[in-house]
Design an enzyme around this catalytic site. Structure first.
Site, PDB file in Angstrom:
ATOM      1  CB  SER A 157      -0.691  -0.210   1.212  1.00 35.26           C
ATOM      2  OG  SER A 157      -1.328   1.371   1.120  1.00 35.26           O
ATOM      3  CE1 TYR A 198      -3.934  -3.055   4.957  1.00 30.66           C
ATOM      4  CE2 TYR A 198      -3.486  -0.503   3.981  1.00 30.66           C
ATOM      5  CZ  TYR A 198      -3.905  -1.492   4.175  1.00 30.66           C
ATOM      6  OH  TYR A 198      -4.147  -1.617   3.354  1.00 30.66           O
TER       7      TYR A 198
HETATM    8  P1  NAD Z   1     -11.761  -6.048  -0.248  1.00 28.62           P
HETATM    9  O1  NAD Z   1     -11.712  -5.649   1.455  1.00 28.62           O
HETATM   10  O2  NAD Z   1     -12.536  -5.901  -1.060  1.00 28.62           O
HETATM   11  O3  NAD Z   1     -10.563  -7.664  -0.108  1.00 28.62           O
HETATM   12  C1  NAD Z   1      -9.989  -8.185   1.055  1.00 28.62           C
HETATM   13  C2  NAD Z   1     -10.277  -9.456   0.346  1.00 28.62           C
HETATM   14  O4  NAD Z   1      -9.126 -10.230   1.514  1.00 28.62           O
HETATM   15  C3  NAD Z   1     -11.506 -10.359   0.516  1.00 28.62           C
HETATM   16  O5  NAD Z   1     -11.453 -11.262  -0.562  1.00 28.62           O
HETATM   17  C4  NAD Z   1     -11.197 -11.148   1.876  1.00 28.62           C
HETATM   18  O6  NAD Z   1     -12.154 -12.537   2.055  1.00 28.62           O
HETATM   19  C5  NAD Z   1      -9.635 -11.294   2.033  1.00 28.62           C
HETATM   20  N1  NAD Z   1      -8.974 -11.604   3.210  1.00 28.62           N
HETATM   21  C6  NAD Z   1      -8.867 -10.729   4.338  1.00 28.62           C
HETATM   22  N2  NAD Z   1      -9.049 -11.892   5.357  1.00 28.62           N
HETATM   23  C7  NAD Z   1      -8.586 -12.823   5.376  1.00 28.62           C
HETATM   24  C8  NAD Z   1      -7.891 -13.993   5.296  1.00 28.62           C
HETATM   25  N3  NAD Z   1      -7.367 -14.066   6.337  1.00 28.62           N
HETATM   26  N4  NAD Z   1      -7.524 -14.912   5.037  1.00 28.62           N
HETATM   27  C9  NAD Z   1      -8.203 -14.914   3.742  1.00 28.62           C
HETATM   28  N5  NAD Z   1      -8.545 -14.084   2.692  1.00 28.62           N
HETATM   29  C10 NAD Z   1      -8.541 -13.295   3.766  1.00 28.62           C
HETATM   30  O7  NAD Z   1     -10.472  -4.951   0.237  1.00 28.62           O
HETATM   31  P2  NAD Z   1      -9.462  -4.312  -1.004  1.00 28.62           P
HETATM   32  O8  NAD Z   1      -9.658  -2.951  -1.908  1.00 28.62           O
HETATM   33  O9  NAD Z   1     -10.099  -5.507  -2.316  1.00 28.62           O
HETATM   34  O10 NAD Z   1      -8.145  -4.865  -0.729  1.00 28.62           O
HETATM   35  C11 NAD Z   1      -7.395  -6.256  -1.096  1.00 28.62           C
HETATM   36  C12 NAD Z   1      -5.841  -5.721  -0.798  1.00 28.62           C
HETATM   37  O11 NAD Z   1      -5.208  -3.947  -1.714  1.00 28.62           O
HETATM   38  C13 NAD Z   1      -5.566  -5.953   1.169  1.00 28.62           C
HETATM   39  O12 NAD Z   1      -3.934  -6.150   1.024  1.00 28.62           O
HETATM   40  C14 NAD Z   1      -5.308  -4.123   0.930  1.00 28.62           C
HETATM   41  O13 NAD Z   1      -4.476  -4.362   2.295  1.00 28.62           O
HETATM   42  C15 NAD Z   1      -4.598  -3.689  -0.238  1.00 28.62           C
HETATM   43  N6  NAD Z   1      -4.951  -2.648  -0.918  1.00 28.62           N
HETATM   44  C16 NAD Z   1      -6.572  -1.432  -0.837  1.00 28.62           C
HETATM   45  C17 NAD Z   1      -6.467  -0.578  -0.448  1.00 28.62           C
HETATM   46  C18 NAD Z   1      -7.799   0.409  -0.630  1.00 28.62           C
HETATM   47  O14 NAD Z   1      -7.958   1.847  -0.987  1.00 28.62           O
HETATM   48  N7  NAD Z   1      -9.014  -0.650  -1.166  1.00 28.62           N
HETATM   49  C19 NAD Z   1      -5.094   0.543  -0.597  1.00 28.62           C
HETATM   50  C20 NAD Z   1      -4.284   0.066  -0.950  1.00 28.62           C
HETATM   51  C21 NAD Z   1      -4.129  -1.434  -0.471  1.00 28.62           C
END
Ligand code: NAD
Length: 250
Positions: A142, A156
């Site tokens: 991130s 985080y």
């Molecule tokens: P999201 O909440 O839509 O998806 C998260 C996914 O991770 C889901 O499929 C969930 O089931 C899975 N997950 C969480 N904990 C888990 C566990 N213990 N075991 C198995 N699966 C698990 O969120 P997103 O935004 O799509 O996030 C995806 C990645 O992107 C993450 O690593 C997040 O930190 C990163 N990210 C997101 C953003 C944002 O603004 N959305 C920004 C930077 C980075």
């Protein structure tokens, strides 16, 4: 087709960025192993993708468990005979709070889900790729923890920064095996993780030079680049796909 006959593991495939990546990688010809916590969401996504001709297997589980990382690789080898790449993308923010207020259990959960999961994933994915002569690993980090310190996100940020260090070491350890390892650093992205509070989302938009958040499909495109041969000389990188968040000061 940038991933024709490539077998790719995606974690966090049940929503957001991982779900968008599953759809995009399928269009690009990949065989997919989809992982996340929620079985029902994985089933309906697999049904949708499979009906378009993609070979897809699902396995619900918890990325905090070493046995789950091994099981995903075993499934790839069992179904497709090889593993070309992995998008290690599952993550959580956890309950936000200043460090003096943060419970140790929350710290542990956030580190385990975002960082220790990367260690377990690499531990089993690397040998599978060594045996076929190379591959590509992508870890979703991130902008938080790299170029921006957002209050309340200490665990985080530490986890996502840790993933960049892990990525660099893996890239150095396994470059000679033709295995590339990169961290992908999305900016704010419209997924369930970001929530639906309009005021909050507006404030996040303003953090970016582009004055908007990313759509999940835009981040999936960056992951596709890192997993495909188009990034054949890219390894050990912390690749920003952050809409100018990191350079924007107003
Ligand atoms: P999201 O909440 O839509 O998806 C998260 C996914 O991770 C889901 O499929 C969930 O089931 C899975 N997950 C969480 N904990 C888990 C566990 N213990 N075991 C198995 N699966 C698990 O969120 P997103 O935004 O799509 O996030 C995806 C990645 O992107 C993450 O690593 C997040 O930190 C990163 N990210 C997101 C953003 C944002 O603004 N959305 C920004 C930077 C980075």
């Amino acid at each position: 087709m940038q991933l024709a006959n490539h077998t790719i593991i995606i974690t966090g495939a049940s929503s957001g960025i991982g779900e968008a990546a599953a759809r995009l990688f399928a269009e690009e010809g990949a065989n997919l192993i989809l992982g996340a916590r929620r079985q029902a969401q994985l089933e309906s996504l697999a049904e949708e993708i499979g009906s378009n001709g993609t070979s897809v297997s699902i396995l619900a589980g918890d990325v905090r468990e070493e046995s789950y990382a091994k099981a995903l690789v075993d499934l790839a080898l069992e179904h497709f005979g090889h593993l070309n790449g992995a998008f290690n993308n599952a993550g959580i923010t956890g309950v936000l709070g200043a460090i003096p207020d943060m419970q140790g259990d929350m710290w542990d959960q956030v580190i385990a889900t975002n960082l220790t999961s990367g260690f377990y994933a690499a531990k089993y994915q690397i040998p599978a790729m060594q045996s076929r002569g190379g591959g590509s690993l992508v870890f979703t980090s991130s902008f938080v923890g790299h170029t921006v310190g957002l209050p309340g996100m200490g665990a985080y940020a530490a986890a996502k920064a840790g993933l960049i260090g892990l990525t660099q070491v893996l890239a150095a350890e396994h470059g000679a095996d033709n295995i590339r390892c990169n961290a992908l650093l999305p900016g704010g992205t419209r997924t369930p993780m970001a929530g639906d509070d309009a005021d909050f989302l507006k404030s996040v938009e303003e953090l970016h030079a582009l004055k908007r958040m990313a759509e999940p499909a835009e981040i999936a495109q960056a992951a596709l680049f890192l997993l495909s041969d188009r990034s054949s000389f890219v390894t050990g990188s912390a690749m920003l796909a952050d809409g100018g968040n990191s350079i924007s000061k107003s």
